[in-house]
Design an enzyme around this catalytic site. Structure first.
Site, PDB file in Angstrom:
ATOM      1  N   ASN A  35       0.852  -1.185   0.000  1.00  0.00           N
ATOM      2  CA  ASN A  35       0.000   0.000   0.000  1.00  0.00           C
ATOM      3  C   ASN A  35       0.889   1.236   0.000  1.00  0.00           C
ATOM      4  O   ASN A  35       1.720   1.415   0.891  1.00  0.00           O
ATOM      5  CB  ASN A  35      -0.918   0.043   1.223  1.00  0.00           C
ATOM      6  CG  ASN A  35      -1.745   1.321   1.249  1.00  0.00           C
ATOM      7  OD1 ASN A  35      -2.453   1.628   0.290  1.00  0.00           O
ATOM      8  ND2 ASN A  35      -1.637   2.083   2.323  1.00  0.00           N
ATOM      9  N   GLU A  36       0.740   2.033  -1.049  1.00  0.00           N
ATOM     10  CA  GLU A  36       1.490   3.286  -1.186  1.00  0.00           C
ATOM     11  C   GLU A  36       2.998   3.070  -1.004  1.00  0.00           C
ATOM     12  O   GLU A  36       3.674   3.815  -0.299  1.00  0.00           O
ATOM     13  CB  GLU A  36       0.954   4.339  -0.225  1.00  0.00           C
ATOM     14  CG  GLU A  36      -0.470   4.764  -0.569  1.00  0.00           C
ATOM     15  CD  GLU A  36      -0.954   5.994   0.175  1.00  0.00           C
ATOM     16  OE1 GLU A  36      -0.416   6.281   1.265  1.00  0.00           O
ATOM     17  OE2 GLU A  36      -1.869   6.669  -0.344  1.00  0.00           O
TER      18      GLU A  36
END
Length: 352
Positions: A70-71
């Site tokens: 995530n990110e």
């Protein structure tokens, strides 16, 4: 809910720069991901599927998409390319039909993206001002390569303040967005819908906020609640209009000599055209609708969300900005429909 999950697995990066090196160090985390997928999708006779069944869900869940991390664009080490590849290879070997999502999309520089393999899907995140979304809604995805990965807009939302949501000054703002932000959100949805051959999924974020004093971490949020009550923001109502009035075919739609943004789909079963019209201006805007290749029924339904740009909903006034339904008569080739100022309209046009 008739919903299908997108499974996100930890990919070896933690905030503040800590990451697990690709290779043997990352292998236990890859195995964790495989075990998690088996828990979700495996038969009740498998090791992890049996634990799911024991927990009360004997039938496997339907799973199509797995996102790796995530990110991870925050990882300045440059390791995500190889970390993603290691997960991708292992997951595809055991579950070849799963679609693997890279958490670094095309909104980031090429040197941060996955390059050693081609992801099935990339996840793009956009927290933008209303004006930035209005600009992006006029062709951002037209330039994307249709042969490349599909797009999941996994986090997005318009903000109406002159400062970013993560600025401390946001704590003094309302927890949910106003009508001006809803215009930016609706404009962006026209862009995603027109390009839904490429943009396969999207998710406004954050979805929910506890509006009690001191309870929130972020704004704007789509839906506000306390212990007893709940309300939808203007952006919630705009998104619901788009989500519940959509066909199964994308139709080519051009808007000329107007600032109104447009997206049109057709439901082949009900023979209904859904024309989404978004007017970001402070004055009503007449739009002439030319429909070729079909004959329209003489009456239509208009679902309209329009209000002063600063108007919003709250826990004590939950219905200040809500859609209204009206009938439209005189529908014919080339008829003119006036979109109200600061308005989002869905026209439901029947086909003969």
């Amino acid at each position: 809910m008739n919903a299908e999950p997108v499974l996100a697995v930890y990919a070896g990066y933690s905030l503040k720069g800590a990451y697990v090196k690709p290779g043997p160090d990352l292998a236990p985390y890859v195995q964790d991901a495989l075990d998690e997928i088996e828990y979700v999708t495996g038969p009740a006779t498998s090791k992890w599927g049996s634990l799911r069944a024991k927990a009360g869900h004997p039938a496997p869940f339907t799973l199509t998409y797995v996102e790796v991390g995530n990110e991870d664009f925050f990882d300045r080490s440059g390791s995500y390319d190889q970390r993603f590849a290691q997960f991708n290879t292992a997951i595809k070997a055991r579950y070849p039909n799963l679609q693997i999502i890279s958490t670094v999309g095309f909104e980031h520089p090429e040197n941060q993206r996955v390059r050693s393999v081609t992801p099935d899907v990339v996840d793009e995140h956009y927290y933008r001002t209303v004006d930035a979304f209005l600009r992006a809604a006029r062709g951002q995805y037209d330039k994307y390569d249709r042969k490349g990965p599909k797009i999941f807009v996994g986090e997005w939302g318009a903000y109406e303040t002159p400062f970013e949501p993560w600025n401390p000054r946001s704590r003094g703002e309302a927890p949910t967005p106003n009508m001006r932000a809803a215009i930016g959100d609706a404009a962006w949805m026209t862009e995603m819908e027109r390009n839904s051959d490429l943009v396969i999924m999207n998710c406004y974020a954050p979805l929910l906020v506890n509006v009690n004093p001191g309870a929130r971490q972020w704004r704007p949020n789509l839906i506000g609640y306390d212990a007893l009550r709940v309300y939808g923001s203007p952006s919630y109502h705009a998104i619901k209009l788009f989500a519940t009035n959509v066909g199964d075919e994308i139709l080519k739609a051009n808007a000329t000599d107007t600032d109104v943004l447009v997206s049109v789909t057709r439901d082949s079963r009900s023979r209904t055209l859904y024309a989404k019209l978004v007017n970001p201006g402070n004055a009503a805007s007449p739009v002439q609708l030319q429909v070729t290749g079909a004959t329209l029924r003489p009456t239509a339904t208009a679902l309209t969300l329009a209000a002063d740009p600063q108007a919003t909903n709250s826990i004590d006034a939950p219905d200040r900005v809500v859609p209204v339904t009206s009938q439209v008569t005189g529908v014919a080739p080339g008829f003119t429909y006036t979109v109200p100022a600061n308005g989002v309209v869905v026209l439901k046009l029947g086909l003969r």
